[in-house]
Design an enzyme around this catalytic site. Structure first.
Site, PDB file in Angstrom:
ATOM      1  N   SER A 235       0.788  -1.237   0.000  1.00 47.85           N
ATOM      2  CA  SER A 235       0.000   0.000   0.000  1.00 47.85           C
ATOM      3  C   SER A 235       0.817   1.283   0.000  1.00 47.85           C
ATOM      4  O   SER A 235       0.266   2.359  -0.174  1.00 47.85           O
ATOM      5  CB  SER A 235      -0.964   0.012   1.193  1.00 47.85           C
ATOM      6  OG  SER A 235      -0.253   0.043   2.411  1.00 47.85           O
ATOM      7  N   LYS A 280      -6.108   4.715   8.214  1.00 51.19           N
ATOM      8  CA  LYS A 280      -4.928   5.447   7.750  1.00 51.19           C
ATOM      9  C   LYS A 280      -5.161   6.958   7.800  1.00 51.19           C
ATOM     10  O   LYS A 280      -4.226   7.720   8.057  1.00 51.19           O
ATOM     11  CB  LYS A 280      -4.537   4.983   6.353  1.00 51.19           C
ATOM     12  CG  LYS A 280      -4.021   3.554   6.352  1.00 51.19           C
ATOM     13  CD  LYS A 280      -3.451   3.124   5.022  1.00 51.19           C
ATOM     14  CE  LYS A 280      -2.836   1.733   5.153  1.00 51.19           C
ATOM     15  NZ  LYS A 280      -2.158   1.286   3.920  1.00 51.19           N
TER      16      LYS A 280
END
Length: 341
Positions: A235, A280
Protein backbone atom coordinates in the site's frame (compact mmCIF):
# COMPACT_ATOMS: atom_id res chain seq x y z
CA UNK A 1 -8.94 -15.88 58.24
CA UNK A 2 -11.87 -16.94 56.05
CA UNK A 3 -12.01 -13.43 54.60
CA UNK A 4 -8.31 -13.62 53.72
CA UNK A 5 -8.77 -16.99 52.05
CA UNK A 6 -11.72 -15.69 50.03
CA UNK A 7 -9.67 -12.68 49.00
CA UNK A 8 -6.71 -14.84 47.90
CA UNK A 9 -9.05 -17.17 46.03
CA UNK A 10 -10.65 -14.26 44.18
CA UNK A 11 -7.21 -12.82 43.43
CA UNK A 12 -6.00 -16.16 42.07
CA UNK A 13 -9.07 -16.52 39.87
CA UNK A 14 -8.53 -12.99 38.59
CA UNK A 15 -4.90 -13.73 37.72
CA UNK A 16 -5.87 -16.94 35.92
CA UNK A 17 -8.56 -15.15 33.92
CA UNK A 18 -6.11 -12.37 33.01
CA UNK A 19 -3.56 -14.92 31.80
CA UNK A 20 -6.17 -16.80 29.79
CA UNK A 21 -7.54 -13.57 28.32
CA UNK A 22 -4.06 -12.50 27.26
CA UNK A 23 -2.62 -15.70 25.85
CA UNK A 24 -5.62 -17.48 24.31
CA UNK A 25 -5.80 -16.34 20.69
CA UNK A 26 -9.14 -16.06 18.93
CA UNK A 27 -9.75 -16.81 15.21
CA UNK A 28 -9.81 -13.09 14.45
CA UNK A 29 -7.43 -10.24 13.73
CA UNK A 30 -7.83 -6.77 15.20
CA UNK A 31 -6.70 -3.79 13.14
CA UNK A 32 -6.41 -0.18 14.28
CA UNK A 33 -4.76 3.08 13.20
CA UNK A 34 -0.98 2.86 13.09
CA UNK A 35 1.21 5.84 12.37
CA UNK A 36 2.52 8.04 9.58
CA UNK A 37 6.22 7.37 8.96
CA UNK A 38 8.59 9.77 7.23
CA UNK A 39 10.09 8.26 4.08
CA UNK A 40 13.23 10.36 3.88
CA UNK A 41 15.13 8.18 6.43
CA UNK A 42 13.89 5.02 4.67
CA UNK A 43 14.71 5.91 1.05
CA UNK A 44 18.10 7.16 -0.04
CA UNK A 45 18.85 8.06 -3.67
CA UNK A 46 22.58 8.50 -4.23
CA UNK A 47 23.36 12.25 -4.33
CA UNK A 48 19.62 12.91 -4.19
CA UNK A 49 18.09 16.32 -3.61
CA UNK A 50 16.88 17.36 -0.15
CA UNK A 51 13.33 18.42 0.69
CA UNK A 52 11.92 20.90 3.18
CA UNK A 53 8.77 18.95 3.96
CA UNK A 54 8.00 15.26 4.29
CA UNK A 55 6.45 12.49 2.24
CA UNK A 56 5.05 9.84 4.58
CA UNK A 57 3.59 6.36 4.41
CA UNK A 58 0.69 5.41 6.69
CA UNK A 59 0.36 2.10 8.50
CA UNK A 60 -2.25 -0.02 10.22
CA UNK A 61 -1.45 -1.94 13.40
CA UNK A 62 -2.68 -5.51 13.27
CA UNK A 63 -2.48 -8.54 15.48
CA UNK A 64 -4.35 -11.74 16.20
CA UNK A 65 -7.05 -11.07 18.74
CA UNK A 66 -7.14 -12.25 22.33
CA UNK A 67 -10.19 -11.78 24.54
CA UNK A 68 -9.14 -8.33 25.74
CA UNK A 69 -8.19 -6.89 22.33
CA UNK A 70 -11.39 -8.33 20.82
CA UNK A 71 -13.59 -6.67 23.45
CA UNK A 72 -11.62 -3.42 23.23
CA UNK A 73 -12.12 -3.32 19.46
CA UNK A 74 -15.85 -3.93 19.87
CA UNK A 75 -16.24 -0.60 21.66
CA UNK A 76 -13.68 1.62 19.91
CA UNK A 77 -14.24 3.34 16.60
CA UNK A 78 -11.73 2.70 13.83
CA UNK A 79 -10.76 -0.60 15.41
CA UNK A 80 -11.86 -3.44 13.14
CA UNK A 81 -12.32 -7.16 13.82
CA UNK A 82 -11.57 -9.45 10.86
CA UNK A 83 -12.09 -13.22 10.64
CA UNK A 84 -8.73 -14.91 10.31
CA UNK A 85 -9.55 -16.22 6.82
CA UNK A 86 -10.02 -12.61 5.66
CA UNK A 87 -6.35 -11.99 6.45
CA UNK A 88 -4.51 -15.29 6.00
CA UNK A 89 -5.15 -17.80 3.25
CA UNK A 90 -6.38 -21.30 4.01
CA UNK A 91 -3.75 -23.14 6.06
CA UNK A 92 -1.27 -20.28 5.66
CA UNK A 93 1.23 -20.13 8.51
CA UNK A 94 2.39 -16.94 10.22
CA UNK A 95 5.74 -17.31 8.44
CA UNK A 96 4.09 -17.70 5.04
CA UNK A 97 1.84 -14.71 5.67
CA UNK A 98 4.80 -12.55 6.72
CA UNK A 99 6.84 -13.63 3.69
CA UNK A 100 3.93 -12.85 1.40
CA UNK A 101 3.52 -9.36 2.87
CA UNK A 102 7.25 -8.65 2.64
CA UNK A 103 7.24 -9.76 -0.99
CA UNK A 104 4.32 -7.42 -1.72
CA UNK A 105 6.31 -4.59 -0.15
CA UNK A 106 9.35 -5.48 -2.28
CA UNK A 107 7.19 -5.62 -5.40
CA UNK A 108 5.68 -2.21 -4.62
CA UNK A 109 9.19 -0.79 -4.21
CA UNK A 110 10.25 -2.09 -7.62
CA UNK A 111 7.20 -0.58 -9.31
CA UNK A 112 7.77 2.70 -7.47
CA UNK A 113 11.42 2.81 -8.56
CA UNK A 114 10.53 2.04 -12.18
CA UNK A 115 7.87 4.74 -12.38
CA UNK A 116 9.86 7.42 -10.53
CA UNK A 117 13.02 6.90 -12.61
CA UNK A 118 10.98 6.87 -15.82
CA UNK A 119 9.33 10.22 -15.02
CA UNK A 120 12.70 11.66 -13.94
CA UNK A 121 14.30 10.42 -17.20
CA UNK A 122 16.85 8.27 -15.33
CA UNK A 123 18.07 4.87 -16.63
CA UNK A 124 17.08 1.54 -15.11
CA UNK A 125 17.75 -2.10 -15.95
CA UNK A 126 15.91 -5.17 -14.74
CA UNK A 127 17.55 -8.30 -13.27
CA UNK A 128 15.74 -11.58 -12.81
CA UNK A 129 16.47 -13.47 -9.57
CA UNK A 130 14.44 -16.55 -10.38
CA UNK A 131 11.25 -17.82 -8.87
CA UNK A 132 10.08 -17.01 -5.35
CA UNK A 133 7.87 -19.44 -3.40
CA UNK A 134 5.04 -17.44 -1.80
CA UNK A 135 3.22 -20.31 -0.13
CA UNK A 136 2.83 -24.08 0.23
CA UNK A 137 -0.46 -25.97 -0.14
CA UNK A 138 -1.13 -28.08 2.95
CA UNK A 139 -1.15 -31.82 2.27
CA UNK A 140 0.75 -31.54 -1.02
CA UNK A 141 4.21 -33.11 -1.65
CA UNK A 142 6.03 -29.76 -1.58
CA UNK A 143 5.14 -29.43 2.11
CA UNK A 144 7.85 -31.96 3.05
CA UNK A 145 10.70 -30.40 1.06
CA UNK A 146 10.04 -26.74 0.31
CA UNK A 147 9.31 -23.60 2.33
CA UNK A 148 7.80 -20.19 1.69
CA UNK A 149 10.72 -17.89 0.89
CA UNK A 150 12.71 -20.48 -1.09
CA UNK A 151 13.95 -19.33 -4.50
CA UNK A 152 13.84 -21.85 -7.37
CA UNK A 153 16.55 -21.48 -10.00
CA UNK A 154 16.41 -24.85 -11.81
CA UNK A 155 14.15 -27.85 -12.36
CA UNK A 156 15.61 -31.21 -13.45
CA UNK A 157 18.87 -29.39 -14.13
CA UNK A 158 17.24 -26.86 -16.46
CA UNK A 159 17.58 -23.19 -15.46
CA UNK A 160 14.24 -21.39 -14.98
CA UNK A 161 13.78 -17.64 -14.52
CA UNK A 162 10.02 -17.13 -14.86
CA UNK A 163 7.34 -18.81 -12.78
CA UNK A 164 5.40 -19.44 -16.01
CA UNK A 165 8.32 -21.57 -17.27
CA UNK A 166 8.16 -23.72 -14.15
CA UNK A 167 4.37 -24.09 -14.35
CA UNK A 168 4.53 -25.06 -18.03
CA UNK A 169 7.19 -27.69 -17.29
CA UNK A 170 5.17 -29.23 -14.45
CA UNK A 171 1.98 -29.19 -16.54
CA UNK A 172 3.53 -31.77 -18.88
CA UNK A 173 4.12 -34.22 -16.01
CA UNK A 174 1.87 -36.98 -14.67
CA UNK A 175 0.82 -38.09 -11.20
CA UNK A 176 3.70 -39.74 -9.27
CA UNK A 177 6.31 -38.31 -11.65
CA UNK A 178 9.22 -36.87 -9.64
CA UNK A 179 11.05 -33.63 -10.36
CA UNK A 180 14.35 -32.33 -8.99
CA UNK A 181 14.07 -28.72 -7.84
CA UNK A 182 17.19 -26.63 -7.18
CA UNK A 183 16.61 -23.90 -4.62
CA UNK A 184 18.34 -21.19 -2.66
CA UNK A 185 17.26 -21.10 0.98
CA UNK A 186 18.79 -18.31 3.05
CA UNK A 187 21.91 -18.28 0.88
CA UNK A 188 22.37 -22.06 0.85
CA UNK A 189 21.79 -23.96 -2.39
CA UNK A 190 20.31 -27.46 -2.39
CA UNK A 191 18.34 -29.78 -4.67
CA UNK A 192 15.24 -31.65 -3.49
CA UNK A 193 13.12 -34.29 -5.17
CA UNK A 194 9.36 -33.81 -5.12
CA UNK A 195 6.64 -36.11 -6.58
CA UNK A 196 3.51 -34.79 -8.28
CA UNK A 197 0.08 -35.48 -6.79
CA UNK A 198 -3.56 -34.36 -7.17
CA UNK A 199 -4.63 -31.27 -5.25
CA UNK A 200 -6.94 -32.14 -2.31
CA UNK A 201 -9.64 -29.68 -3.40
CA UNK A 202 -9.11 -30.18 -7.15
CA UNK A 203 -8.33 -33.89 -7.71
CA UNK A 204 -8.31 -33.45 -11.49
CA UNK A 205 -5.39 -31.01 -11.15
CA UNK A 206 -1.83 -32.34 -10.71
CA UNK A 207 1.07 -30.48 -9.13
CA UNK A 208 3.46 -30.25 -6.18
CA UNK A 209 1.54 -27.56 -4.25
CA UNK A 210 3.43 -24.26 -4.37
CA UNK A 211 2.45 -20.68 -5.11
CA UNK A 212 5.05 -18.90 -7.24
CA UNK A 213 6.02 -15.40 -8.32
CA UNK A 214 8.92 -14.27 -10.50
CA UNK A 215 11.41 -12.23 -8.43
CA UNK A 216 12.59 -9.10 -10.27
CA UNK A 217 15.24 -6.57 -9.18
CA UNK A 218 15.39 -3.07 -10.63
CA UNK A 219 18.95 -1.73 -11.01
CA UNK A 220 19.18 2.05 -11.14
CA UNK A 221 21.51 4.91 -11.96
CA UNK A 222 21.86 6.74 -9.61
CA UNK A 223 21.76 3.94 -7.04
CA UNK A 224 18.96 3.74 -4.50
CA UNK A 225 18.65 2.08 -1.09
CA UNK A 226 15.32 1.37 0.60
CA UNK A 227 15.18 0.06 4.16
CA UNK A 228 11.66 -0.96 5.14
CA UNK A 229 12.73 -3.53 7.76
CA UNK A 230 9.53 -5.38 8.71
CA UNK A 231 6.98 -3.14 6.97
CA UNK A 232 4.87 -5.37 4.73
CA UNK A 233 2.23 -5.05 2.06
CA UNK A 234 1.95 -3.05 -1.18
CA UNK A 235 0.00 0.00 0.00
CA UNK A 236 2.97 2.40 0.21
CA UNK A 237 3.63 2.22 -3.54
CA UNK A 238 2.38 5.72 -4.38
CA UNK A 239 4.24 7.41 -1.55
CA UNK A 240 7.45 5.53 -2.37
CA UNK A 241 7.18 6.79 -5.93
CA UNK A 242 6.72 10.41 -4.83
CA UNK A 243 9.66 10.29 -2.41
CA UNK A 244 11.99 8.68 -4.96
CA UNK A 245 11.00 11.12 -7.69
CA UNK A 246 11.46 14.06 -5.33
CA UNK A 247 15.01 12.97 -4.51
CA UNK A 248 15.77 12.55 -8.22
CA UNK A 249 14.59 16.02 -9.26
CA UNK A 250 15.70 19.47 -8.16
CA UNK A 251 12.26 21.00 -7.54
CA UNK A 252 10.93 20.16 -4.08
CA UNK A 253 7.40 18.82 -4.43
CA UNK A 254 6.71 18.90 -0.69
CA UNK A 255 6.58 22.72 -0.49
CA UNK A 256 7.65 22.31 3.15
CA UNK A 257 4.45 20.38 4.00
CA UNK A 258 3.75 17.01 5.62
CA UNK A 259 2.22 14.90 2.85
CA UNK A 260 0.97 11.34 3.29
CA UNK A 261 -1.18 8.94 1.33
CA UNK A 262 -1.76 5.37 0.36
CA UNK A 263 -2.31 3.24 -2.71
CA UNK A 264 -0.57 0.51 -4.65
CA UNK A 265 1.61 1.35 -7.65
CA UNK A 266 1.99 -0.76 -10.79
CA UNK A 267 4.67 -0.38 -13.47
CA UNK A 268 2.25 1.68 -15.58
CA UNK A 269 2.01 4.32 -12.85
CA UNK A 270 -1.56 3.44 -11.89
CA UNK A 271 -2.68 3.79 -8.26
CA UNK A 272 -4.71 0.92 -6.84
CA UNK A 273 -7.00 0.66 -3.78
CA UNK A 274 -5.96 -0.67 -0.39
CA UNK A 275 -7.64 -1.74 2.84
CA UNK A 276 -8.26 0.25 6.01
CA UNK A 277 -8.35 3.71 4.47
CA UNK A 278 -10.28 5.13 7.43
CA UNK A 279 -7.67 3.91 9.89
CA UNK A 280 -4.93 5.45 7.75
CA UNK A 281 -6.72 8.81 7.72
CA UNK A 282 -6.82 8.70 11.54
CA UNK A 283 -3.11 7.77 11.65
CA UNK A 284 -2.21 10.64 9.30
CA UNK A 285 -4.28 13.15 11.27
CA UNK A 286 -2.59 12.05 14.50
CA UNK A 287 0.75 12.84 12.84
CA UNK A 288 -0.30 16.34 11.74
CA UNK A 289 -0.35 15.50 8.04
CA UNK A 290 -1.58 18.37 5.86
CA UNK A 291 -2.28 16.62 2.52
CA UNK A 292 -3.39 13.02 2.01
CA UNK A 293 -3.56 11.22 -1.36
CA UNK A 294 -6.29 8.56 -1.62
CA UNK A 295 -7.02 6.10 -4.47
CA UNK A 296 -9.92 7.44 -6.53
CA UNK A 297 -10.72 4.13 -8.30
CA UNK A 298 -11.83 6.07 -11.38
CA UNK A 299 -14.57 7.84 -9.46
CA UNK A 300 -16.29 4.78 -7.97
CA UNK A 301 -19.00 5.64 -5.45
CA UNK A 302 -17.41 3.46 -2.76
CA UNK A 303 -13.79 4.32 -3.60
CA UNK A 304 -11.04 4.72 -1.02
CA UNK A 305 -11.22 8.44 -1.71
CA UNK A 306 -14.91 8.63 -0.82
CA UNK A 307 -14.33 6.60 2.36
CA UNK A 308 -11.41 8.86 3.22
CA UNK A 309 -13.65 11.92 2.87
CA UNK A 310 -16.22 10.37 5.22
CA UNK A 311 -13.57 9.62 7.85
CA UNK A 312 -12.02 13.08 7.51
CA UNK A 313 -15.43 14.64 8.10
CA UNK A 314 -16.13 12.33 11.04
CA UNK A 315 -12.88 13.14 12.87
CA UNK A 316 -13.13 16.82 11.91
CA UNK A 317 -9.66 17.06 10.41
CA UNK A 318 -8.39 20.00 8.38
CA UNK A 319 -6.26 17.65 6.31
CA UNK A 320 -6.77 18.05 2.56
CA UNK A 321 -7.89 14.77 0.94
CA UNK A 322 -6.82 14.51 -2.71
CA UNK A 323 -8.13 11.85 -5.15
CA UNK A 324 -5.61 10.17 -7.47
CA UNK A 325 -5.83 7.47 -10.11
CA UNK A 326 -2.21 7.68 -11.27
CA UNK A 327 1.20 8.87 -10.13
CA UNK A 328 0.83 11.63 -12.69
CA UNK A 329 -2.32 12.87 -10.90
CA UNK A 330 -0.37 13.31 -7.66
CA UNK A 331 2.60 14.84 -9.49
CA UNK A 332 0.38 17.34 -11.29
CA UNK A 333 -1.35 18.32 -8.04
CA UNK A 334 1.94 18.98 -6.27
CA UNK A 335 3.52 20.81 -9.20
CA UNK A 336 0.53 23.15 -9.16
CA UNK A 337 0.07 23.24 -5.42
CA UNK A 338 -0.06 27.06 -5.19
CA UNK A 339 -3.09 27.05 -7.51
CA UNK A 340 -4.67 24.08 -5.66
CA UNK A 341 -4.63 25.72 -2.23
Amino acid sequence: MKRNKAYLKALLIGVILAILGTFIQLPYYVTKPGMATELDPIINVENGFEDEGEFMLTTIRMGQANIFSYLWAKFHKYHEILPINHVRRDNESDEEYTNRQLYYMEDSQESAISVAYKYANKPITVKNHGIYIMGIVEGMPAEKELKAGDRIFAVDGKKVEEHTEFMKYVADKKENDRINISIDRNGEEKTVTVPLAPFPKSPDKIGIGIELITDIEVVTDPKIEIDTKKIGGPSAGLMFTLEIYNQLTEKDLTHGLRIAGTGTMNPKGEVGPIGGIGQKIVAADNSNVEIFFAPNENGAADSDYQQALETAKDIKTNMKIVPVDTFEDALHYLENLDENK
